[in-house]
Design a protein around this motif. Structure first.
Motif, mmCIF file in Angstrom:
data_model
loop_
_atom_site.group_PDB
_atom_site.id
_atom_site.type_symbol
_atom_site.label_atom_id
_atom_site.label_comp_id
_atom_site.label_asym_id
_atom_site.label_seq_id
_atom_site.Cartn_x
_atom_site.Cartn_y
_atom_site.Cartn_z
ATOM 1 N N PRO A 114 0.843 -1.203 0.000
ATOM 2 C CA PRO A 114 0.000 0.000 0.000
ATOM 3 C C PRO A 114 0.879 1.254 0.000
ATOM 4 O O PRO A 114 2.028 1.194 0.424
ATOM 5 N N ASP A 142 -7.583 2.855 4.687
ATOM 6 C CA ASP A 142 -8.095 2.719 3.333
ATOM 7 C C ASP A 142 -7.022 2.302 2.342
ATOM 8 O O ASP A 142 -7.303 1.550 1.408
ATOM 9 N N ARG A 164 -6.727 -1.424 2.750
ATOM 10 C CA ARG A 164 -7.920 -2.143 2.287
ATOM 11 C C ARG A 164 -8.116 -1.998 0.781
ATOM 12 O O ARG A 164 -8.668 -2.886 0.140
ATOM 13 N N ASP A 165 -7.613 -0.902 0.197
ATOM 14 C CA ASP A 165 -7.674 -0.772 -1.272
ATOM 15 C C ASP A 165 -6.836 -1.870 -1.934
ATOM 16 O O ASP A 165 -7.224 -2.438 -2.958
ATOM 17 N N GLU A 166 -5.668 -2.152 -1.351
ATOM 18 C CA GLU A 166 -4.821 -3.204 -1.932
ATOM 19 C C GLU A 166 -5.444 -4.583 -1.734
ATOM 20 O O GLU A 166 -5.355 -5.452 -2.592
ATOM 21 N N LYS A 208 -8.183 -5.197 -4.305
ATOM 22 C CA LYS A 208 -7.617 -5.471 -5.636
ATOM 23 C C LYS A 208 -7.174 -6.932 -5.715
ATOM 24 O O LYS A 208 -7.385 -7.614 -6.711
ATOM 25 N N ARG A 258 -13.629 -3.875 5.424
ATOM 26 C CA ARG A 258 -14.485 -2.904 4.751
ATOM 27 C C ARG A 258 -15.588 -3.641 3.987
ATOM 28 O O ARG A 258 -15.411 -4.794 3.600
ATOM 29 N N ASP A 277 -16.720 -3.532 0.923
ATOM 30 C CA ASP A 277 -16.450 -4.076 -0.416
ATOM 31 C C ASP A 277 -15.626 -5.367 -0.338
ATOM 32 O O ASP A 277 -15.753 -6.251 -1.185
#
Ligand SMILES: NC(=O)c1ccc[n+]([C@@H]2O[C@H](COP(=O)([O-])OP(=O)(O)OC[C@H]3O[C@@H](n4cnc5c(N)ncnc54)[C@H](OP(=O)(O)O)[C@@H]3O)[C@@H](O)[C@H]2O)c1
Length: 492
Positions: free
Chosen positions: A265, A271, A274-276, A279, A434, A436
Motif C-alpha cells: 500500500p 483505506d 484495504r484498497d490493496e 484489488k 471494509r 467491499d
C-alpha cells in the motif's frame, strides 16, 4: 538459532493511549463477552490502554444486577483476581435490556449521558447476527448513533458472520447504512489482531530482501492451514448451518491470504491497506470445483445440535490462483478442518527448487525447497527451512529450520481481541473489514457453496478424529506433484 540480538528502535515504538471512551457490550451474558471481551478489556486496563475514566456497560436480556454480573465475570479471570481486577470491575456496570425495546434504549441513553458526554461511544454487538439490524435501528431511534462535534464519535463493532451469502450480506449492509457511515462500522475478523498476521506487513514492507523473491518467478506455491483439534463444541447450531467454508475460508483465511499476496500500500493506513486487499481478492480466479475437497469427521452427525443427515463440511481444502502479474501460475492451497490431530494455523511460502544439483550423488530432485513459515497459532512466530550441511567430514545434507518465536522479542503480546478493542478506541479501522471486501469474499466463495449445496448425491468423504484429514486432500496436491508441508495427525 544460537545467539540473538534485538535492537528495538524505541523511538519508533508507537503506543497510542486511547482517550476516555464509553463502551457498551450487547450480548454481555454470552460466551464471547465472558471468554474474550471482558478479559481483553481488563488486560488493556492493566496496561494503561483503557483510560481511567472510561466506562463499560454490559447489556443483555439476562436479569443480572451490576453486582451479580461482576461475579459472573470474575469466573473468567484467573484466580486470584489480578491486583487491578478490582479497579476494572468498579468501572464495569450492567443494564438488562430487551434488544427491541425502545424504553430500554432511552434508559441506556440516560446512562451514557450520566457517564459524561463528548467521549467516543463504542457499541460492541456480541450477538447473533440476525439481531444486528434490530439493535442498530433501536440505537438510531434513540439518537445514540448521531455524531455531533460535542457528542463524540459513535462506532459499532460487528462480529462475524457478516451475512450467510452475498444477498444476505448486502441486505445487512444496506440496513446498517441507513444509520451508519462506513467510518462508524467496525467488522471484526479477530485473526487480524494476531501478532503474526500484523507482522506480515513488517516482514514484507520493512525488509527489502523479500520483495525481489515474493513473486511467481521465485515462489513455487503457497499453503495456508487452519487445523483445529476441537469439534463444534457449543456452536453446533450455528456451525451446522454455516459449514467450514463460511466459517474459515470466506473470512480469516482470505484475509491472511490477501495480506501475504497483496501489493504494497502507498501508506499504512486503513483505506490504503484495504484498497490493496480488495484489488487482490478481485484478482482471484473463480475456483474450479474439481480443485476442491470437502469432508466430515467421523461422529459429526451424532454431535448434539447437529442434524443426523447433515452434509455440512467440517474439513475443506482447495486450490486457487491469483490472476495478476506477481502471482500468475502460482497455486495457493488452502485447508482447514475440525477434530484434526493438532492445532495449527500457518502460512507457508514454498520457494522454487534450485535448477540443477552441483553435488555429486545428490540429484536435483532430492534438494528440498526453501520454505518460509509464518506461524499464527498456537505459537506466533516465523521459521525458515533451508538446505544445510551437517557438521563433519561427510557431505551430509538436510533441511534445517530456523525458528523465531515472537514471544522472544521481549514484548508482551496482546490477545487479538484486546488489540482490536484498542484500535476501536483509537478509531483505527486498518485491521477491520471494509464492506467491499466482504462483498468480494462472498462473490468468490458463493459459487462453490451453491455447487456443494446442489450436489446432494455424492457421498461426503469422512476422516477419523485426530487424523490428518481425508486422503482426498493429499490427492489434491499429489496431482500437482506436491505435498502439504505438515502432517496434522496426532504425533505418535
Ligand atoms: N463465542 C465465540 O468464540 C465467537 C467466535 C467468533 C465469533 N463469534 C460471534 O460473536 C457473536 C456472539 O457470540 P457468542 O458465542 O457470545 O453468542 P451467544 O453466547 O450465543 O449469544 C450472546 C448473547 O446473545 C443473546 N442471544 C443469543 N441468542 C439470542 C436470540 N436468539 N435472541 C435474542 N438474544 C439472543 C444472549 O443474551 P441474553 O439472552 O441474555 O440477551 C446471549 O448471551 C456471534 O455473532 C458469534 O457468531 C463468537
Amino acid at each position: 538459532m544460537g545467539q540473538r540480538s534485538f535492537e528495538w528502535q524505541e523511538r519508533f515504538c508507537r503506543e497510542q493511549r486511547p482517550e476516555p471512551c464509553r463502551i457498551v457490550i450487547f450480548g454481555a451474558s454470552g460466551d464471547l463477552a465472558k471468554r474474550k471481551l471482558f478479559p481483553s478489556l481488563a488486560a488493556l486496563d492493566a496496561r494503561g490502554l483503557l483510560a481511567p475514566t472510561s466506562r463499560i456497560t454490559g447489556c443483555a436480556r439476562h436479569p443480572y444486577t451490576t453486582d451479580s454480573f461482576r461475579r459472573h465475570l470474575a469466573d473468567c479471570f484467573p484466580a486470584p483476581l489480578p491486583a487491578d481486577g478490582d479497579i476494572f470491575f468498579r468501572r464495569t456496570g450492567y443494564m438488562p435490556l430487551g434488544y427491541d425495546c425502545p424504553d430500554d434504549y432511552r434508559q441506556l441513553a440516560g446512562e451514557l449521558q450520566r457517564q459524561g458526554d463528548g467521549t467516543p461511544v463504542i457499541f460492541y454487538l456480541a450477538l447473533p447476527s440476525h439481531l444486528y439490524p434490530v439493535v442498530v435501528n433501536r440505537l438510531a431511534a434513540a439518537g445514540l448513533l448521531t455524531e455531533t462535534p460535542s457528542g463524540g464519535p459513535r462506532r459499532v463493532v460487528f462480529e462475524k458472520p457478516f451475512g450467510h451469502d452475498p444477498a444476505s450480506a448486502a441486505a445487512l449492509d444496506a440496513a446498517l447504512r441507513q444509520h451508519l457511515g462506513e467510518h462508524q462500522i467496525y467488522r471484526i475478523d479477530h485473526y487480524l489482531g494476531k501478532e503474526t498476521v500484523q507482522n506480515i506487513f513488517l516482514l514484507r514492507f520493512a525488509n527489502r530482501i523479500f520483495e525481489p523473491i515474493w513473486n511467481a518467478s521465485q515462489v513455487d506455491s503457497i499453503q495456508i492451514t487452519v487445523a483445529e483439534q476441537l469439534g463444534v463444541e457449543q456452536r453446533a447450531g450455528y456451525f451446522d448451518q454455516a459449514g467450514l467454508l463460511r466459517d474459515m475460508f470466506q473470512n480469516h483465511m482470505l484475509e491472511m491470504l490477501s495480506l501475504v499476496t497483496m501489493e504494497c500500500p502507498y501508506t499504512f493506513s486503513a483505506d490504503a491497506v484495504r484498497d490493496e486487499k480488495i484489488k487482490l481478492i478481485r484478482s482471484i480466479r473463480p475456483i474450479a470445483f474439481t480443485d476442491t475437497v470437502r469432508a466430515q469427521y467421523d461422529g459429526y452427525t451424532s454431535e448434539p445440535g447437529v442434524a443426523p443427515d447433515s452434509r455440512t463440511e467440517t474439513y475443506a481444502a482447495l486450490k486457487l490462483y491469483i490472476d495478476n502479474w506477481r502471482w500468475q501460475g502460482v497455486p495457493v492451497y488452502l485447508r482447514a478442518g475440525k477434530k484434526l490431530g493438532i492445532r495449527r494455523t500457518e502460512l507457508d511460502i514454498i520457494f522454487k527448487p534450485v535448477p540443477h544439483s552441483v553435488f555429486p550423488g545428490i540429484p536435483q530432485t532430492a534438494l528440498q525447497p526453501d520454505i518460509l513459515h509464518l506461524h499464527v497459532q498456537p505459537e506466533e512466530g516465523i521459521g525458515l527451512t533451508l538446505q544445510a550441511k551437517k557438521a563433519g567430514p561427510k557431505l551430509c545434507m538436510g533441511a534445517l529450520t530456523l525458528n523465531y518465536d515472537y514471544r522472544e522479542s521481549g514484548g508482551e503480546s496482546l490477545d487479538a481481541y484486546a488489540r482490536l478493542l484498542l484500535d476501536c478506541q483509537l478509531g483505527d479501522q486498518t485491521l477491520f473489514i471494509r464492506s467491499d471486501v466482504i462483498a468480494a469474499a462472498w462473490q468468490l466463495y458463493q459459487p462453490l457453496l451453491d455447487h456443494w449445496a446442489a450436489d446432494t448425491a455424492t457421498p461426503i468423504p469422512r476422516y477419523p478424529q485426530r487424523s490428518d484429514g481425508p486422503p482426498e486432500a493429499h490427492q489434491l496436491l499429489a496431482r500437482d506433484d506436491r505435498e502439504w508441508t505438515d502432517d496434522l495427525a496426532v504425533p505418535l
